[in-house]
Design a protein around this motif. Structure first.
Motif, PDB file in Angstrom:
ATOM      1  N   ASN A  61      38.281  39.864   4.966  1.00  0.00           N
ATOM      2  CA  ASN A  61      38.775  41.098   5.582  1.00  0.00           C
ATOM      3  C   ASN A  61      37.762  41.591   6.613  1.00  0.00           C
ATOM      4  N   ILE A  62      38.236  42.398   7.532  1.00  0.00           N
ATOM      5  CA  ILE A  62      37.418  42.827   8.662  1.00  0.00           C
ATOM      6  C   ILE A  62      36.278  43.731   8.234  1.00  0.00           C
ATOM      7  N   GLU A  63      36.507  44.538   7.211  1.00  0.00           N
ATOM      8  CA  GLU A  63      35.456  45.457   6.765  1.00  0.00           C
ATOM      9  C   GLU A  63      34.202  44.691   6.349  1.00  0.00           C
ATOM     10  N   LYS A  64      34.366  43.562   5.662  1.00  0.00           N
ATOM     11  CA  LYS A  64      33.213  42.740   5.267  1.00  0.00           C
ATOM     12  C   LYS A  64      32.506  42.183   6.503  1.00  0.00           C
ATOM     13  N   GLN A  66      32.410  43.518   9.462  1.00  0.00           N
ATOM     14  CA  GLN A  66      31.696  44.618  10.107  1.00  0.00           C
ATOM     15  C   GLN A  66      30.402  44.941   9.371  1.00  0.00           C
ATOM     16  N   ARG A  67      30.463  44.963   8.038  1.00  0.00           N
ATOM     17  CA  ARG A  67      29.258  45.247   7.258  1.00  0.00           C
ATOM     18  C   ARG A  67      28.195  44.167   7.488  1.00  0.00           C
ATOM     19  N   TYR A  68      28.649  42.922   7.558  1.00  0.00           N
ATOM     20  CA  TYR A  68      27.717  41.821   7.798  1.00  0.00           C
ATOM     21  C   TYR A  68      27.016  42.008   9.153  1.00  0.00           C
ATOM     22  N   CYS A  69      27.786  42.271  10.206  1.00  0.00           N
ATOM     23  CA  CYS A  69      27.208  42.450  11.549  1.00  0.00           C
ATOM     24  C   CYS A  69      26.288  43.659  11.606  1.00  0.00           C
ATOM     25  N   LEU A  70      26.713  44.754  10.987  1.00  0.00           N
ATOM     26  CA  LEU A  70      25.887  45.954  10.996  1.00  0.00           C
ATOM     27  C   LEU A  70      24.565  45.692  10.275  1.00  0.00           C
ATOM     28  N   GLY A  71      24.630  44.934   9.176  1.00  0.00           N
ATOM     29  CA  GLY A  71      23.396  44.579   8.478  1.00  0.00           C
ATOM     30  C   GLY A  71      22.470  43.748   9.349  1.00  0.00           C
ATOM     31  N   LEU A  72      23.032  42.809  10.108  1.00  0.00           N
ATOM     32  CA  LEU A  72      22.215  42.015  11.038  1.00  0.00           C
ATOM     33  C   LEU A  72      21.556  42.911  12.080  1.00  0.00           C
ATOM     34  N   TYR A  73      22.341  43.805  12.669  1.00  0.00           N
ATOM     35  CA  TYR A  73      21.818  44.665  13.721  1.00  0.00           C
ATOM     36  C   TYR A  73      20.719  45.585  13.206  1.00  0.00           C
ATOM     37  N   ARG A  74      20.850  46.026  11.954  1.00  0.00           N
ATOM     38  CA  ARG A  74      19.862  46.949  11.413  1.00  0.00           C
ATOM     39  C   ARG A  74      18.583  46.256  10.978  1.00  0.00           C
ATOM     40  N   GLN A  75      18.696  45.023  10.490  1.00  0.00           N
ATOM     41  CA  GLN A  75      17.551  44.374   9.868  1.00  0.00           C
ATOM     42  C   GLN A  75      16.887  43.318  10.748  1.00  0.00           C
ATOM     43  N   SER A  76      17.611  42.768  11.707  1.00  0.00           N
ATOM     44  CA  SER A  76      17.062  41.679  12.517  1.00  0.00           C
ATOM     45  C   SER A  76      16.611  42.180  13.879  1.00  0.00           C
ATOM     46  N   GLN A  77      15.428  41.736  14.292  1.00  0.00           N
ATOM     47  CA  GLN A  77      14.943  42.044  15.635  1.00  0.00           C
ATOM     48  C   GLN A  77      15.405  41.000  16.644  1.00  0.00           C
ATOM     49  N   VAL A  78      16.115  39.971  16.186  1.00  0.00           N
ATOM     50  CA  VAL A  78      16.534  38.868  17.047  1.00  0.00           C
ATOM     51  C   VAL A  78      17.967  39.028  17.525  1.00  0.00           C
ATOM     52  N   VAL A  79      18.851  39.491  16.629  1.00  0.00           N
ATOM     53  CA  VAL A  79      20.289  39.458  16.903  1.00  0.00           C
ATOM     54  C   VAL A  79      20.682  40.256  18.143  1.00  0.00           C
ATOM     55  N   SER A  80      20.005  41.387  18.383  1.00  0.00           N
ATOM     56  CA  SER A  80      20.426  42.254  19.487  1.00  0.00           C
ATOM     57  C   SER A  80      20.091  41.689  20.858  1.00  0.00           C
ATOM     58  N   HIS A  81      19.145  40.763  20.940  1.00  0.00           N
ATOM     59  CA  HIS A  81      18.816  40.212  22.260  1.00  0.00           C
ATOM     60  C   HIS A  81      19.009  38.710  22.356  1.00  0.00           C
ATOM     61  N   HIS A  82      19.491  38.084  21.285  1.00  0.00           N
ATOM     62  CA  HIS A  82      19.781  36.654  21.373  1.00  0.00           C
ATOM     63  C   HIS A  82      21.209  36.468  21.888  1.00  0.00           C
ATOM     64  N   PRO A  83      21.415  35.796  23.017  1.00  0.00           N
ATOM     65  CA  PRO A  83      22.768  35.624  23.564  1.00  0.00           C
ATOM     66  C   PRO A  83      23.637  34.787  22.624  1.00  0.00           C
ATOM     67  N   HIS A  84      24.740  35.350  22.165  1.00  0.00           N
ATOM     68  CA  HIS A  84      25.676  34.609  21.329  1.00  0.00           C
ATOM     69  C   HIS A  84      27.041  35.277  21.380  1.00  0.00           C
ATOM     70  N   ARG A  85      28.044  34.542  20.943  1.00  0.00           N
ATOM     71  CA  ARG A  85      29.415  35.044  20.903  1.00  0.00           C
ATOM     72  C   ARG A  85      29.894  35.094  19.456  1.00  0.00           C
ATOM     73  N   THR A  86      30.781  36.053  19.179  1.00  0.00           N
ATOM     74  CA  THR A  86      31.307  36.212  17.820  1.00  0.00           C
ATOM     75  C   THR A  86      32.803  35.924  17.795  1.00  0.00           C
ATOM     76  N   VAL A  87      33.232  35.171  16.793  1.00  0.00           N
ATOM     77  CA  VAL A  87      34.646  34.869  16.576  1.00  0.00           C
ATOM     78  C   VAL A  87      35.021  35.385  15.191  1.00  0.00           C
ATOM     79  N   LEU A  88      35.962  36.284  15.125  1.00  0.00           N
ATOM     80  CA  LEU A  88      36.383  36.928  13.880  1.00  0.00           C
ATOM     81  C   LEU A  88      37.638  36.248  13.326  1.00  0.00           C
ATOM     82  N   LEU A  89      37.599  35.863  12.075  1.00  0.00           N
ATOM     83  CA  LEU A  89      38.792  35.335  11.401  1.00  0.00           C
ATOM     84  C   LEU A  89      39.473  36.487  10.676  1.00  0.00           C
TER      85      LEU A  89
END
Length: 389
Positions: A61-64, A66-89
């Motif tokens: 489900n989408i809520e999970k 979103q929580r996963y991405c938000l956790g990455l953004y809050r805890q990782s110093q890499v995710v916000s500036h590493h160029p990548h694309r996201t595909v949601l199932l």
């Protein structure tokens, strides 16, 4: 060199190891480097270690997701500036939500996958396209780089004009100097000849054939000296013609350089507005509609970080009160990210208390815009910081 999307790194994130393994197996037919991440405790470590070009969010489900991405953004110093694309199932019931989130820039693409994919190749194609975009993003120049190159082209053209003009002046001066030398040498030989052969000159006494002397001096002047000087002048002729030739040969290329510099110089400034208040976003859009700004909007911190993965704005308008992380925390996060740290951040706030302003400034904010604001004050404030940028 153009990179092959098949070599892009693809990370499949899920809370179900079997689902992740199934998707990895499906993608391995086209992608050479695919890895699964199904342990929530290792989510940040897996991302930072692998640094994927494409992140597939394989949650049921989408809520999970979103929580996963938000956790990455809050805890990782890499995710916000590493160029990548996201595909949601997503599921059929969440198609509209998936569409809206991709439209807002939180995710890049979505695929109807649960409980059973109707198009077995749809996910593979989406990952392939995402990989192509991610690789292009990683290798392409930023707008700031293009602006810097445009300025350099203008400086090069000015320097080229200056050097061509100076080279032409030197060539003309050299030719004139040769002509003056030829005249001076001829005059000196004439004078010497006159002193040796003119009646009344003491030297004539020892000269048996004055006419012979005159002929020899004429031959020396006209046949020897003049020929040497003429050959030298002929050798300098191409140098004199060189500036004009270079100017003509470079003309079409310089026209292309000017056109490129003009187009880049006309590129719009990019302003990102981070505010969860829809009315405030509309108000800002209305106030800036006559300005040559490209406006990007994000309603929370996670969406803002998602936008910053793909675009580097020239300025950020940051609301202090955001639903997921406050604007001060997000600003501090941006200032700790090397390639985002120099973007001016102006805080949007209705709270003008000293402690609020102090905390924002300590986080790295460049200034404030206190709500409510007027159109003229907003335009003036943005103009000042964008000109500085």
């Amino acid at each position: 060199m153009k990179q092959n999307p098949a070599t892009a790194k693809v990370l499949v994130a899920s809370d179900n190891a079997d689902d992740a393994a199934q998707i990895v197996k499906q993608l391995q037919g086209e992608q050479e480097r695919v890895r699964a991440s199904a342990n929530a405790e290792l989510a940040v470590e897996d991302f930072e270690d692998f640094k994927p070009d494409v992140l597939v969010l394989a949650f049921d489900n989408i809520e999970k997701a979103q929580r996963y991405c938000l956790g990455l953004y809050r805890q990782s110093q890499v995710v916000s500036h590493h160029p990548h694309r996201t595909v949601l199932l997503c599921t059929k019931d969440e198609l509209r939500s998936a569409f809206d989130l991709c439209k807002k820039g939180f995710f890049d693409d979505y695929v109807l996958y649960w409980p059973l994919s109707q198009d077995g190749l749809r996910l593979t194609m989406s990952v392939w396209n995402a990989a192509r975009e991610a690789l292009a993003l990683a290798s392409g120049p930023s707008m700031q780089e293009l602006l810097a190159h445009a300025e350099q082209l203008g400086a090069i053209e000015s320097l080229l004009d200056q050097q061509l003009s100076e080279g032409g002046r030197h060539a003309v001066a050299a030719t004139q100097t040769l002509k003056q030398a030829e005249t001076a040498i001829g005059a000196a030989i004439d004078e010497f000849s006159q002193r040796l052969t003119h009646p009344g000159n003491a030297a004539v006494v020892e000269v048996k054939d004055a006419a012979g002397w005159s002929r020899e001096f004429d031959r020396l002047k006209n046949d020897s000296v003049s020929q040497v000087l003429k050959a030298t002048a002929d050798g300098l002729a191409p140098i004199a013609a060189w500036p004009g030739q270079v100017h003509d040969q470079l003309a079409p290329h310089r026209a292309g350089m000017r056109d490129f510099a003009k187009k880049v110089g006309q590129a719009h400034w990019i302003v990102m507005v981070v505010d969860d208040d829809e009315f405030a976003r509309k108000l800002i859009a209305k106030a800036l509609e006559e300005q040559k700004y490209e406006l990007l909007f994000a309603q929370d911190g996670a969406a803002a970080l998602g936008v910053l993965r793909r675009t580097r704005p020239n300025l950020i308008l940051m609301d202090i009160n955001l639903p997921d992380m406050d604007g001060v925390t997000l600003t501090r996060r941006l200032k700790a990210t090397p390639h985002l740290a120099d973007i001016p951040v102006l805080m949007l706030t209705g709270d003008a208390r000293r402690e609020t302003l102090a905390s924002s400034m300590s986080a790295g904010a460049a200034g404030f815009i206190v709500k409510p604001f007027t159109r003229d004050s907003l335009v003036a404030k943005l103009g000042r910081f964008l000109r500085a940028d």
